[in-house]
Design a protein around this motif. Structure first.
Motif, PDB file in Angstrom:
ATOM      1  N   LEU A  96       0.834  -1.209   0.000  1.00 44.08           N
ATOM      2  CA  LEU A  96       0.000   0.000   0.000  1.00 44.08           C
ATOM      3  C   LEU A  96       0.867   1.256   0.000  1.00 44.08           C
ATOM      4  CD1 LEU A  96      -2.698  -1.031   2.618  1.00 44.08           C
ATOM      5  CD2 LEU A  96      -2.977  -0.911   0.160  1.00 44.08           C
ATOM      6  N   ARG A  97       1.910   1.240   0.830  1.00 42.18           N
ATOM      7  CA  ARG A  97       2.774   2.418   0.939  1.00 42.18           C
ATOM      8  C   ARG A  97       3.488   2.690  -0.385  1.00 42.18           C
ATOM      9  NH1 ARG A  97       4.605   1.463   5.752  1.00 42.18           N
ATOM     10  NH2 ARG A  97       6.259   0.106   5.057  1.00 42.18           N
ATOM     11  N   ALA A  98       3.971   1.619  -1.009  1.00 39.82           N
ATOM     12  CA  ALA A  98       4.690   1.783  -2.276  1.00 39.82           C
ATOM     13  C   ALA A  98       3.778   2.394  -3.341  1.00 39.82           C
ATOM     14  CB  ALA A  98       5.229   0.430  -2.740  1.00 39.82           C
ATOM     15  N   GLN A  99       2.534   1.916  -3.390  1.00 36.72           N
ATOM     16  CA  GLN A  99       1.607   2.459  -4.397  1.00 36.72           C
ATOM     17  C   GLN A  99       1.262   3.912  -4.099  1.00 36.72           C
ATOM     18  OE1 GLN A  99       0.962   1.031  -7.164  1.00 36.72           O
ATOM     19  NE2 GLN A  99       2.020  -0.811  -6.514  1.00 36.72           N
ATOM     20  N   LEU A 100       1.179   4.245  -2.814  1.00 29.41           N
ATOM     21  CA  LEU A 100       0.883   5.624  -2.435  1.00 29.41           C
ATOM     22  C   LEU A 100       2.015   6.547  -2.872  1.00 29.41           C
ATOM     23  CD1 LEU A 100      -1.681   6.378  -1.044  1.00 29.41           C
ATOM     24  CD2 LEU A 100      -0.461   6.528   1.112  1.00 29.41           C
ATOM     25  N   GLN A 101       3.249   6.095  -2.681  1.00 28.34           N
ATOM     26  CA  GLN A 101       4.397   6.897  -3.103  1.00 28.34           C
ATOM     27  C   GLN A 101       4.394   7.093  -4.611  1.00 28.34           C
ATOM     28  OE1 GLN A 101       7.214   4.522  -0.655  1.00 28.34           O
ATOM     29  NE2 GLN A 101       8.424   6.393  -0.644  1.00 28.34           N
ATOM     30  N   ARG A 102       4.006   6.026  -5.319  1.00 30.65           N
ATOM     31  CA  ARG A 102       3.950   6.109  -6.769  1.00 30.65           C
ATOM     32  C   ARG A 102       2.891   7.120  -7.205  1.00 30.65           C
ATOM     33  NH1 ARG A 102       1.866   1.181 -10.198  1.00 30.65           N
ATOM     34  NH2 ARG A 102       2.023   2.005 -12.301  1.00 30.65           N
ATOM     35  N   SER A 103       1.758   7.124  -6.478  1.00 31.15           N
ATOM     36  CA  SER A 103       0.697   8.068  -6.848  1.00 31.15           C
ATOM     37  C   SER A 103       1.134   9.508  -6.575  1.00 31.15           C
ATOM     38  CB  SER A 103      -0.584   7.737  -6.086  1.00 31.15           C
ATOM     39  OG  SER A 103      -0.521   8.215  -4.776  1.00 31.15           O
ATOM     40  N   GLU A 104       1.980   9.698  -5.558  1.00 27.63           N
ATOM     41  CA  GLU A 104       2.501  11.042  -5.286  1.00 27.63           C
ATOM     42  C   GLU A 104       3.369  11.527  -6.435  1.00 27.63           C
ATOM     43  OE1 GLU A 104       4.418  10.606  -1.515  1.00 27.63           O
ATOM     44  OE2 GLU A 104       2.487  10.503  -0.469  1.00 27.63           O
TER      45      GLU A 104
ATOM     46  N   GLY B 278       1.153 -15.034  -0.649  1.00 23.42           N
ATOM     47  CA  GLY B 278       0.163 -14.364  -1.504  1.00 23.42           C
ATOM     48  C   GLY B 278       0.190 -12.861  -1.327  1.00 23.42           C
ATOM     49  N   LEU B 279       0.281 -12.405  -0.093  1.00 21.46           N
ATOM     50  CA  LEU B 279       0.356 -10.964   0.184  1.00 21.46           C
ATOM     51  C   LEU B 279       1.622 -10.378  -0.446  1.00 21.46           C
ATOM     52  CD1 LEU B 279      -0.639 -10.957   3.953  1.00 21.46           C
ATOM     53  CD2 LEU B 279      -1.967  -9.945   2.134  1.00 21.46           C
ATOM     54  N   HIS B 280       2.714 -11.132  -0.328  1.00 22.20           N
ATOM     55  CA  HIS B 280       3.987 -10.679  -0.895  1.00 22.20           C
ATOM     56  C   HIS B 280       3.903 -10.590  -2.425  1.00 22.20           C
ATOM     57  CE1 HIS B 280       8.306 -10.071  -0.875  1.00 22.20           C
ATOM     58  NE2 HIS B 280       8.440 -10.997  -1.779  1.00 22.20           N
ATOM     59  N   ASN B 281       3.291 -11.593  -3.035  1.00 16.78           N
ATOM     60  CA  ASN B 281       3.133 -11.580  -4.497  1.00 16.78           C
ATOM     61  C   ASN B 281       2.316 -10.376  -4.945  1.00 16.78           C
ATOM     62  OD1 ASN B 281       4.515 -13.963  -4.555  1.00 16.78           O
ATOM     63  ND2 ASN B 281       2.709 -15.245  -4.824  1.00 16.78           N
ATOM     64  N   LEU B 282       1.234 -10.091  -4.211  1.00 20.24           N
ATOM     65  CA  LEU B 282       0.383  -8.951  -4.589  1.00 20.24           C
ATOM     66  C   LEU B 282       1.128  -7.629  -4.399  1.00 20.24           C
ATOM     67  CD1 LEU B 282      -3.065 -10.028  -3.225  1.00 20.24           C
ATOM     68  CD2 LEU B 282      -2.530  -9.425  -5.569  1.00 20.24           C
ATOM     69  N   ALA B 283       1.916  -7.553  -3.328  1.00 24.19           N
ATOM     70  CA  ALA B 283       2.671  -6.317  -3.100  1.00 24.19           C
ATOM     71  C   ALA B 283       3.690  -6.088  -4.207  1.00 24.19           C
ATOM     72  CB  ALA B 283       3.361  -6.364  -1.748  1.00 24.19           C
TER      73      ALA B 283
ATOM     74  N   ASN C 249      17.739  25.922 -20.299  1.00 22.17           N
ATOM     75  CA  ASN C 249      16.971  25.720 -19.072  1.00 22.17           C
ATOM     76  C   ASN C 249      15.998  24.572 -19.279  1.00 22.17           C
ATOM     77  OD1 ASN C 249      15.904  26.146 -16.587  1.00 22.17           O
ATOM     78  ND2 ASN C 249      14.723  27.969 -17.157  1.00 22.17           N
ATOM     79  N   GLU C 250      16.313  23.421 -18.721  1.00 19.95           N
ATOM     80  CA  GLU C 250      15.533  22.209 -19.019  1.00 19.95           C
ATOM     81  C   GLU C 250      14.094  22.290 -18.509  1.00 19.95           C
ATOM     82  OE1 GLU C 250      16.400  18.197 -17.234  1.00 19.95           O
ATOM     83  OE2 GLU C 250      17.392  17.956 -19.166  1.00 19.95           O
ATOM     84  N   PRO C 251      13.130  21.882 -19.320  1.00 19.23           N
ATOM     85  CA  PRO C 251      11.751  21.826 -18.821  1.00 19.23           C
ATOM     86  C   PRO C 251      11.592  20.687 -17.820  1.00 19.23           C
ATOM     87  CG  PRO C 251      11.843  20.912 -21.002  1.00 19.23           C
ATOM     88  CD  PRO C 251      13.204  21.453 -20.723  1.00 19.23           C
ATOM     89  N   TYR C 252      10.390  20.512 -17.290  1.00 23.56           N
ATOM     90  CA  TYR C 252      10.158  19.447 -16.305  1.00 23.56           C
ATOM     91  C   TYR C 252      10.338  18.093 -16.962  1.00 23.56           C
ATOM     92  CZ  TYR C 252       7.917  16.521 -12.839  1.00 23.56           C
ATOM     93  OH  TYR C 252       7.664  15.545 -11.922  1.00 23.56           O
ATOM     94  N   ARG C 253      11.123  17.246 -16.289  1.00 24.09           N
ATOM     95  CA  ARG C 253      11.349  15.889 -16.781  1.00 24.09           C
ATOM     96  C   ARG C 253      10.472  14.928 -15.992  1.00 24.09           C
ATOM     97  NH1 ARG C 253      15.230  13.632 -20.029  1.00 24.09           N
ATOM     98  NH2 ARG C 253      16.678  15.351 -20.240  1.00 24.09           N
ATOM     99  N   ARG C 254       9.782  14.054 -16.709  1.00 29.62           N
ATOM    100  CA  ARG C 254       8.856  13.118 -16.065  1.00 29.62           C
ATOM    101  C   ARG C 254       9.603  12.178 -15.112  1.00 29.62           C
ATOM    102  NH1 ARG C 254       7.058   7.867 -18.174  1.00 29.62           N
ATOM    103  NH2 ARG C 254       5.214   7.266 -17.006  1.00 29.62           N
ATOM    104  N   LYS C 255       9.044  11.965 -13.937  1.00 24.74           N
ATOM    105  CA  LYS C 255       9.657  11.054 -12.960  1.00 24.74           C
ATOM    106  C   LYS C 255       8.940   9.701 -13.003  1.00 24.74           C
ATOM    107  CE  LYS C 255      11.941  14.493 -10.659  1.00 24.74           C
ATOM    108  NZ  LYS C 255      11.789  15.438 -11.804  1.00 24.74           N
ATOM    109  N   VAL C 256       9.716   8.642 -12.865  1.00 26.27           N
ATOM    110  CA  VAL C 256       9.155   7.290 -12.847  1.00 26.27           C
ATOM    111  C   VAL C 256       9.645   6.574 -11.590  1.00 26.27           C
ATOM    112  CG1 VAL C 256       8.678   5.290 -14.295  1.00 26.27           C
ATOM    113  CG2 VAL C 256       9.716   7.307 -15.304  1.00 26.27           C
ATOM    114  N   VAL C 257       8.733   5.882 -10.929  1.00 26.33           N
ATOM    115  CA  VAL C 257       9.094   5.147  -9.716  1.00 26.33           C
ATOM    116  C   VAL C 257       9.534   3.738 -10.083  1.00 26.33           C
ATOM    117  CG1 VAL C 257       8.120   4.095  -7.645  1.00 26.33           C
ATOM    118  CG2 VAL C 257       7.653   6.466  -8.155  1.00 26.33           C
ATOM    119  N   VAL C 258      10.625   3.291  -9.499  1.00 30.97           N
ATOM    120  CA  VAL C 258      11.094   1.922  -9.713  1.00 30.97           C
ATOM    121  C   VAL C 258      10.960   1.164  -8.396  1.00 30.97           C
ATOM    122  CG1 VAL C 258      13.025   0.482 -10.421  1.00 30.97           C
ATOM    123  CG2 VAL C 258      12.726   2.731 -11.444  1.00 30.97           C
TER     124      VAL C 258
ATOM    125  N   ALA D 142       9.256  -2.151  -1.866  1.00 28.17           N
ATOM    126  CA  ALA D 142       9.636  -0.771  -1.523  1.00 28.17           C
ATOM    127  C   ALA D 142       9.998  -0.016  -2.787  1.00 28.17           C
ATOM    128  CB  ALA D 142      10.817  -0.767  -0.569  1.00 28.17           C
ATOM    129  N   VAL D 143      10.008   1.294  -2.691  1.00 23.07           N
ATOM    130  CA  VAL D 143      10.441   2.107  -3.833  1.00 23.07           C
ATOM    131  C   VAL D 143      11.962   2.104  -3.837  1.00 23.07           C
ATOM    132  CG1 VAL D 143      10.498   4.434  -4.755  1.00 23.07           C
ATOM    133  CG2 VAL D 143       8.386   3.529  -3.800  1.00 23.07           C
TER     134      VAL D 143
END
Lengths: 152, 115
Positions: A19-27, B25-30, A44-53, A80-81
Motif C-alpha cells: 500500500l505504501r509503495a503504491q501511495l508513493q507512486r501516486s505522489e 500471496g500478500l507478498h506476491n500482490l505487493a 533551461n531544461e523543462p520538467y522531466r517526467r519522474k518514474v518510480v522503480v 519498496a520504492v
C-alpha cells in the motif's frame, strides 16, 4: 518448527508495504501532473517526467545465509520504492515566439509528461492499491476467524 | 493417554503451511509491479501425495517455499486475480483447520467438565 514466515502480524506489514509503495507512486504521478506545464529551452531544461522503480524486499536475516538465491530460506518482506528515475525520452518542441522561454528561433521546449499516460498510471495504481487492501482484509478475517474458532 | 501434540499434529502443520501461503500471496500482490519478480509458492499437498504414493510416512513431509519460474524469463508472473483467489481458498482452509482444532478441544472439555 523453524518456519521462515513466522509472526502473525508480518502479513499486515507485507500488505502495508504494498500500500505504501503504491501511495508513493501516486505522489510521483501527482507531481508529474502538477509540473507538466513547466516549459524550458536548450539552456533551461523543462520538467522531466519522474518514474518510480520498485524493488522486492526480503528479510535481511535469512538473505545473507541463503546468498540471495531462490529457495525456501527466502523470506517475504513486501515491496519498496527502490528509486525515482527520470524519463529520458525527448522533450516536445513548439514554435511559440514571444513565450518567455522561447529561444531566438521562437522554439519552446515542453515537458515530456503525457497527460493520458499519467491518468492511466493513476488508474493502475488504484487497482493495485485495491488488490493489496482486499488481500489485507482477507488476511485479517482469517485471523479473526481463528480467534473465534479457537475460543473455548 | 491423551497426547495433544500427536492428535492435532496434522492440523498444526497444515495451519503453518496456510499461514506461510497467505503471506506468500500478500507478498506476491505487493510485488505485482516489480520488474522481473517471480511469485512465491508454498508447496505441501502435492508433496504429501507423493510421499503417500511412495509409501513413506506423511509425518516427515516438510512444506517447501519456492519461486514459481513460469512465464517469460525476466518477466513478472503475478496474476492479481489468481493470487486473490488463492488467498480466499487459503482463508477458507484456515477456517476449517482452526474449527477442527477448536472442536477437538471442545470434545476434551466435554469429557473433563461434562458440558
Amino acid at each position: 518448527m523453524n518456519d521462515p514466515m513466522k509472526g502473525v502480524f508480518r502479513g499486515f506489514d507485507i500488505a502495508g508495504a504494498g500500500l505504501r509503495a503504491q501511495l508513493q507512486r501516486s505522489e510521483i504521478v501527482a507531481s508529474n501532473l502538477g509540473n507538466m506545464h513547466r516549459t524550458g529551452n536548450a539552456k533551461n531544461e523543462p520538467y522531466r517526467r519522474k518514474v518510480v522503480v520498485f524493488e522486492e524486499l526480503l528479510d535481511q536475516a535469512s538473505k545473507g545465509a541463503a546468498g540471495g538465491g531462490s529457495g525456501r530460506d527466502m523470506v517475504a518482506g513486501g515491496v519498496a520504492v527502490a528509486k525515482v528515475a527520470e524519463d529520458q525520452s525527448p522533450f516536445p518542441v513548439y514554435y511559440q515566439p514571444g513565450h518567455p522561454d522561447a529561444d531566438e528561433n521562437g522554439q519552446v521546449m515542453g515537458s515530456n509528461v503525457e497527460l493520458f499516460r499519467e491518468l492511466i498510471d493513476m488508474q493502475a495504481i488504484e487497482r493495485n492499491f485495491d488488490a493489496n487492501l482486499t488481500a489485507m482484509r482477507t488476511y485479517r478475517s482469517m485471523l479473526q476467524n481463528s480467534i473465534t474458532n479457537l475460543r473455548g | 493417554m491423551i497426547d495433544f501434540d500427536r492428535d492435532i499434529s496434522f492440523q498444526r502443520r497444515m495451519l503453518d503451511v496456510l499461514d506461510a501461503r497467505s503471506k506468500a500471496g500478500l507478498h506476491n500482490l505487493a510485488n505485482q509491479d516489480v520488474a522481473g519478480f517471480k511469485r512465491y509458492v508454498v508447496r505441501f499437498e502435492d508433496l504429501l501425495k507423493q510421499a503417500e504414493a511412495g509409501g513413506s510416512g506423511a509425518d516427515d513431509v516438510e512444506p517447501v517455499t519456492e519461486r514459481d519460474q513460469s512465464g517469460r524469463p525476466g518477466a513478472n508472473n503475478v496474476v492479481v486475480m489468481e493470487e486473490l483467489a488463492m488467498l480466499g481458498k487459503t482463508s477458507l482452509l484456515h477456517d476449517m483447520m482452526t474449527r477442527r482444532v477448536g472442536s477437538y478441544f471442545a470434545t476434551l472439555n466435554k469429557a473433563v467438565v461434562g458440558r
